[in-house]
Enzyme design. Structure first.
Site, PDB file in Angstrom:
ATOM      1  N   GLY A  34      -1.693   7.898 -47.201  1.00 33.76           N
ATOM      2  CA  GLY A  34      -2.770   8.197 -48.133  1.00 33.76           C
ATOM      3  C   GLY A  34      -2.209   8.730 -49.433  1.00 33.76           C
ATOM      4  O   GLY A  34      -1.053   9.157 -49.495  1.00 33.76           O
ATOM      5  N   GLN A  39      -1.787  13.194 -57.383  1.00 32.55           N
ATOM      6  CA  GLN A  39      -0.377  13.133 -56.986  1.00 32.55           C
ATOM      7  C   GLN A  39       0.433  12.248 -57.934  1.00 32.55           C
ATOM      8  O   GLN A  39       1.652  12.337 -57.951  1.00 32.55           O
ATOM      9  CB  GLN A  39      -0.254  12.592 -55.558  1.00 32.55           C
ATOM     10  N   CYS A  80       3.593  15.450 -46.611  1.00 31.17           N
ATOM     11  CA  CYS A  80       2.943  15.099 -47.872  1.00 31.17           C
ATOM     12  C   CYS A  80       3.970  14.471 -48.804  1.00 31.17           C
ATOM     13  O   CYS A  80       5.080  14.984 -48.931  1.00 31.17           O
ATOM     14  CB  CYS A  80       2.365  16.365 -48.505  1.00 31.17           C
ATOM     15  N   LEU A  81       3.585  13.369 -49.441  1.00 31.97           N
ATOM     16  CA  LEU A  81       4.493  12.700 -50.381  1.00 31.97           C
ATOM     17  C   LEU A  81       4.913  13.627 -51.518  1.00 31.97           C
ATOM     18  O   LEU A  81       5.972  13.446 -52.105  1.00 31.97           O
ATOM     19  CB  LEU A  81       3.823  11.449 -50.965  1.00 31.97           C
ATOM     20  N   HIS A 122      -6.709  15.353 -45.654  1.00 27.92           N
ATOM     21  CA  HIS A 122      -5.542  15.713 -46.459  1.00 27.92           C
ATOM     22  C   HIS A 122      -5.743  15.278 -47.923  1.00 27.92           C
ATOM     23  O   HIS A 122      -5.500  16.040 -48.851  1.00 27.92           O
ATOM     24  CB  HIS A 122      -4.305  15.047 -45.841  1.00 27.92           C
ATOM     25  N   GLU A 123      -6.205  14.036 -48.109  1.00 29.37           N
ATOM     26  CA  GLU A 123      -6.354  13.511 -49.480  1.00 29.37           C
ATOM     27  C   GLU A 123      -7.528  14.157 -50.219  1.00 29.37           C
ATOM     28  O   GLU A 123      -7.421  14.440 -51.412  1.00 29.37           O
ATOM     29  CB  GLU A 123      -6.500  11.979 -49.459  1.00 29.37           C
ATOM     30  N   HIS A 126      -6.432  17.359 -51.517  1.00 26.46           N
ATOM     31  CA  HIS A 126      -5.657  17.208 -52.761  1.00 26.46           C
ATOM     32  C   HIS A 126      -6.579  17.255 -53.982  1.00 26.46           C
ATOM     33  O   HIS A 126      -6.261  17.885 -54.988  1.00 26.46           O
ATOM     34  CB  HIS A 126      -4.912  15.869 -52.786  1.00 26.46           C
TER      35      HIS A 126
HETATM   36 ZN    ZN Z   1      -0.366  15.035 -49.714  1.00 26.44          ZN
END
Ligand code: ZN
Length: 153
Positions: A34, A39, A80-81, A122-123, A126
């Site tokens: 995701g 991000q 997380c990226l 999670h997204e 963000h």
């Molecule tokens: Zn993340």
């Protein structure tokens, strides 16, 4: 940027669709499940989700997503990226229903369980300036600060 609350998308135009394409490519290149627009430096309420080939539209883009149902509880490892190399167990809802708009501006709802439900929560977090480490216990947060702080020096 990651701590800012992302703003609602008012008009779904070509610029927004281009951003959506960018996000899908970025997510694919990073092998993420995701991604949220903030991000990649854009404070807008857009998320992309990897559906694991389950759905016809994969990856899925949701504009102005809103979680309308959270059911059950599931503890699982999360990363997380934007926080590479750090993984920890986080408790989330097991089933989630999300509503929002697709790239054509059509209303859509997406239902997900387990990993997909986790990615959705999670997204959307963000977009509200929340990172998964915020869900950790105080001790785990300390551990994160120590480990991650060291790595970055
Ligand atoms: Zn993340």
């Amino acid at each position: 940027m990651l701590r800012r609350v992302a703003g609602e998308v008012r008009e779904i135009n070509d610029e927004i669709r281009e951003l959506c394409t960018d996000m899908v490519e970025t997510m694919g290149a990073a092998h993420g499940v995701g991604l949220a627009a903030n991000q990649i430096g854009r404070a807008l309420r857009i998320i992309t989700l990897e559906m694991g080939g389950e759905k016809e539209k994969d990856p899925l883009v949701i504009i102005n997503p809103e979680i309308i149902v959270v059911e059950g509880e599931d503890a699982g490892e999360e990363g997380c990226l934007s926080i590479p190399g750090f993984y920890e167990i986080v408790k989330r809802g097991k089933k989630v229903v999300l509503k929002g708009k697709d790239v054509e501006g059509k209303e859509c709802t997406v239902e997900g369980n387990d990993l997909l439900a986790r990615a959705m929560q999670h997204e959307v977090d963000h977009l509200n300036g929340i990172l998964f480490i915020d869900h950790l216990s105080p001790i785990k947060k300390q551990l994160f600060k120590r480990e991650y702080g060291k790595e970055r020096k």
